[in-house]
Design an enzyme around this catalytic site. Sequence first.
Site, PDB file in Angstrom:
ATOM      1  N   GLU A 154      -0.020   7.764   0.278  1.00  0.00           N
ATOM      2  CA  GLU A 154       1.109   6.887   0.930  1.00  0.00           C
ATOM      3  C   GLU A 154      -0.337   6.179   1.893  1.00  0.00           C
ATOM      4  O   GLU A 154      -0.054   6.796   3.008  1.00  0.00           O
ATOM      5  CB  GLU A 154       2.459   7.521   1.233  1.00  0.00           C
ATOM      6  CG  GLU A 154       3.208   7.838   0.281  1.00  0.00           C
ATOM      7  CD  GLU A 154       4.447   8.508   0.455  1.00  0.00           C
ATOM      8  OE1 GLU A 154       5.113   8.102  -0.188  1.00  0.00           O
ATOM      9  OE2 GLU A 154       4.971   8.734   1.664  1.00  0.00           O
ATOM     10  N   CYS A 155      -0.259   4.895   1.571  1.00  0.00           N
ATOM     11  CA  CYS A 155      -0.893   4.647   3.395  1.00  0.00           C
ATOM     12  C   CYS A 155      -1.915   4.233   3.246  1.00  0.00           C
ATOM     13  O   CYS A 155      -3.080   4.464   3.104  1.00  0.00           O
ATOM     14  CB  CYS A 155       0.376   3.759   4.101  1.00  0.00           C
ATOM     15  SG  CYS A 155      -0.079   2.471   5.491  1.00  0.00           S
ATOM     16  N   GLY A 156      -2.091   5.263   4.489  1.00  0.00           N
ATOM     17  CA  GLY A 156      -2.756   5.675   5.733  1.00  0.00           C
ATOM     18  C   GLY A 156      -3.958   7.096   5.089  1.00  0.00           C
ATOM     19  O   GLY A 156      -4.567   7.975   4.660  1.00  0.00           O
ATOM     20  N   MET A 186      -5.447   4.863   2.179  1.00  0.00           N
ATOM     21  CA  MET A 186      -7.183   4.676   2.580  1.00  0.00           C
ATOM     22  C   MET A 186      -7.452   5.647   2.823  1.00  0.00           C
ATOM     23  O   MET A 186      -8.657   5.611   2.131  1.00  0.00           O
ATOM     24  CB  MET A 186      -6.799   3.679   3.348  1.00  0.00           C
ATOM     25  CG  MET A 186      -5.867   3.083   3.610  1.00  0.00           C
ATOM     26  SD  MET A 186      -5.355   1.660   5.530  1.00  0.00           S
ATOM     27  CE  MET A 186      -4.316   2.356   5.882  1.00  0.00           C
ATOM     28  N   THR A 237      -0.195   4.333  -3.039  1.00  0.00           N
ATOM     29  CA  THR A 237       0.257   3.341  -2.983  1.00  0.00           C
ATOM     30  C   THR A 237       0.118   3.061  -1.213  1.00  0.00           C
ATOM     31  O   THR A 237       0.266   4.230  -0.491  1.00  0.00           O
ATOM     32  CB  THR A 237       1.723   3.641  -3.077  1.00  0.00           C
ATOM     33  OG1 THR A 237       2.016   4.367  -2.163  1.00  0.00           O
ATOM     34  CG2 THR A 237       1.565   4.000  -4.206  1.00  0.00           C
TER      35      THR A 237
END
Length: 436
Positions: A327-329, A332, A427
Site C-alpha cells: 500500500e502506497c509506500g 513503491m 495500490t
Amino acid sequence: MIPPGLIISAPASGTGKTTVMLGLLAAFRAAGLVVQPFKSGPDYIDPAFHRAASGRASLNLDSWAMGGAEIAGHIAAAAAADLVLAEGSMGLFDGVARPGETGTGASADLAALTGWPVLLVLDVSGQAQSAAAVARGFATMRPGVTLAGVVLNRVASPRHEALVRAGMEAAGITVFGALPRNPAISVPERHLGLLQAEETPELDAIVAEAGAFVAASLDLQALRAAAGATRLAAQAPRRVTPPGQRIALARDAAFSFVYPHLVDGWRRAGAEILPFSPLADEAPDMDADCCWLAGGYPELHGPALASAGRFRLGLRRFAETRPVHGECGGYMAMGAAIVDRDGHRHEMAGLLGLVTSFEKRRMHLGYRLAELAARIPGHGPGARLRGHEFHYSTILDQPDMPLAHVVDATGEAVPETGSRRGYATGTFFHLIAEAT
C-alpha cells in the site's frame, strides 16, 4: 456499555484541536481515568499520538468508508473505558461532495451518528466578541449535532479573554477554558503532515506539557460532565477477512502504516501477524501465507532499502509462490525504483515495474473506491474497496497490468489504478473497508 463521549473539532485545520486532544487525553489519564481515543476520518498520523497520550490504541471512524454498523462495532470493541474522546479532521462540517457509506467523511457525520456533543476549539487570535458568531453558527448549522461548548485557543491576554467570553455569554455558548499560545507543545512537521509518533523523541515531554497545560487552563470536571451518551447500540465488530492465516507484515520507520482496525480485525479472525523490518535487512518469514508491505516513507530511506540485499532477495523469493501486497509506500518499494527529492534513483525490490519520483512532486489526496480486476490477499476479483490516498510521488513508469478500476469520491476515474504481476499487487490507496 459504551461510555459517554465528546468530539473534539474546530472550524478549520490548524486551529489547535490536536493540542487540545492530546492535552485532554494526558490530563484525564493523569487524573486516573481510562480514556478511549478515536480519530474521525482517514488520518493515519494522529492515532499514534493519541496512543502515546492515552495508553490505548486509537481507531479511525470514517463515515465515507464505513457503514453505521461497522462504526458502532469499532466503538463497542474499543470503548471499555470511563470516557471517549474522538478527534475530528479539518473543520467540523468539512467532507467530500458526495456521500459514501454513511456520510461525506465530515466529523459532523460522526457527531450526528453517535450523539456525542462537540467541543469546538476556536482560534480567537485577531478577534474578540466576533468569535461568538462563529460558535453560534456552528451550534445551529446542522440538526442532530450538539455543541457542548468551546475552548478558546491562542488567547493574547486576560483582557482579550474577557472580551471573547463576554461575546460567548451573550450568545449562550459555554466556555470550558482558554489557552494562550504555547510553542512548547508544537509537533514537528514534514511534507505529509506531522512526523510519526515513533519519529518524535521528545513526544513524552510534549504530551506531559500538553496535559499540564490543559489541566491548568480547562475545566476538566465540567468537560467530563458535558460528555454525552451514544445513540448507537453496542454490537460485535464487522468480521474482516484476513489476507492470510500467517501474515508477514513490514513494520519499521519506512513501512509504518496500515489502519489499526484492519490489523485488529485480522487478529480477531484468528490470523497471526509476523512483523519484519526491511530497514534492518530482514526478509519476510517464509512460513507466512502472504506478505503485506505497509505504507510509510520509503523515499526517506532510499539508500538503506537499495542496499538491503537480504530483504530484496527474500521478498522476490517469497513472491514466487505466495502473494505480496503493498500500500502506497509499500507499493513503491515493490517497484523497480524510487527517485528521491534530489533526483537520485534508488533500486527497489523489482516485483513490479513501477518507478516513482519525489523530485517531481504533486499531491495526490482523497478517498478512493476501487473495483478489483484481480485478487489481492483477502479480497477476490470484483470486490469493491474503500480507501484513502495521500502522497506526493509522481509515476514515471507503470508497465504492469492495472489492478483495479479506481474512482475518487465524486466518481471520477483516477490514473493510479494499482499494479499486478504474478503474485505481486499494489495500490496507492490505503484500504479502510470493503464497500457494501
